[in-house]
Design an enzyme around this catalytic site. Sequence first.
Site, PDB file in Angstrom:
ATOM      1  N   ASN A 135     -10.178   0.199 -18.608  1.00 59.60           N
ATOM      2  CA  ASN A 135     -10.297  -1.163 -18.066  1.00 59.60           C
ATOM      3  C   ASN A 135     -11.070  -2.085 -19.015  1.00 59.60           C
ATOM      4  O   ASN A 135     -11.396  -3.210 -18.655  1.00 59.60           O
ATOM      5  CB  ASN A 135     -10.977  -1.142 -16.692  1.00 59.60           C
ATOM      6  N   HIS A 137     -14.151  -1.474 -20.351  1.00 57.78           N
ATOM      7  CA  HIS A 137     -15.620  -1.435 -20.344  1.00 57.78           C
ATOM      8  C   HIS A 137     -16.149  -0.841 -21.643  1.00 57.78           C
ATOM      9  O   HIS A 137     -15.494  -0.021 -22.279  1.00 57.78           O
ATOM     10  CB  HIS A 137     -16.173  -0.706 -19.104  1.00 57.78           C
TER      11      HIS A 137
HETATM   12  P1  PGA Z   1     -13.374   8.563 -22.582  1.00 59.12           P
HETATM   13  O1  PGA Z   1     -14.382   7.473 -22.021  1.00 59.12           O
HETATM   14  O2  PGA Z   1     -13.750   8.798 -24.022  1.00 59.12           O
HETATM   15  O3  PGA Z   1     -13.627   9.769 -21.735  1.00 59.12           O
HETATM   16  O4  PGA Z   1     -12.004   8.000 -22.456  1.00 59.12           O
HETATM   17  C1  PGA Z   1     -14.572   6.297 -22.708  1.00 59.12           C
HETATM   18  C2  PGA Z   1     -15.426   5.346 -21.917  1.00 59.12           C
HETATM   19  O5  PGA Z   1     -15.276   5.293 -20.668  1.00 59.12           O
HETATM   20  O6  PGA Z   1     -16.228   4.625 -22.525  1.00 59.12           O
END
Ligand code: PGA
Length: 254
Positions: A135, A137
Amino acid sequence: MRLVRFSEATHVGRHAAESIAKTIGERPRAVLGLPTGATPEIFYAELGKLHDSGLDFSRLTIFMLDEYVGMEKDNPLTFASYMDRHFYSKVNVSRQQRHSLNALTTNPQAECKRYERELTEAGGFDLLVLGIGSNGHIAFNEPGPFLTLETHVEKLSEETIKANDRGTVEKDNSSLSVPAAKTFPTHAMTIGIEAIFSARTVLLLATGATKAEVIAKMVDGHITTQLPASLLQIHHDCLVLVDEAAAAGVRSGP
Ligand code: PGA
């Protein structure tokens, strides 16, 4: 912001680890901000290898970016436990060098203030490594009508809870036993946008097809608080390291 494409996810992790080695070479006492998540696992494995071949981590200062509010100490999904497993157990970083947010604090707001003070006293990040949520973030600064400058408590979006409830558990590590928590935490403590923006250098890592849409929006879309990572378009020294799958939707750039 500059996008750097690699043919494979492994090369993203390796390049990021080599950037840490370069930073240590130039500035052994550097202040680093380091992420958790599935994406940086290769990065940490590469850092472990670099340590095995002589890279010294003993003078760095390291800050984690975020932590769940109220998650039990024995839960391997806490970011503190993630860092122990993937990084601190593999390199020479003493307890005194590590900074983290206490998941079990009874006063998260005060805990955030303490962390912000520690970050300020350390002089901010020399190098900040980030992941990105699907999303948009960064750390746990979630999309919304506004963003917060300092370390703060953030309500997690449904999307983030869904991704992290399952996503952060290493599927291939059968030794992990996750306590059956009744509910996943709804809030997290996170560094704010000011610490991210005042970092001298930012590396954002993204791999896999599930990140293609958000990477395209971050790189080619408008700058908006509804996609916090898009603000990095105006950071003076931000490299986005992506594999082909994550870069698939990007129109601009090299
Ligand atoms: P992820 O998380 O590496 O597990 O995709 C990334 C994040 O939410 O910053």
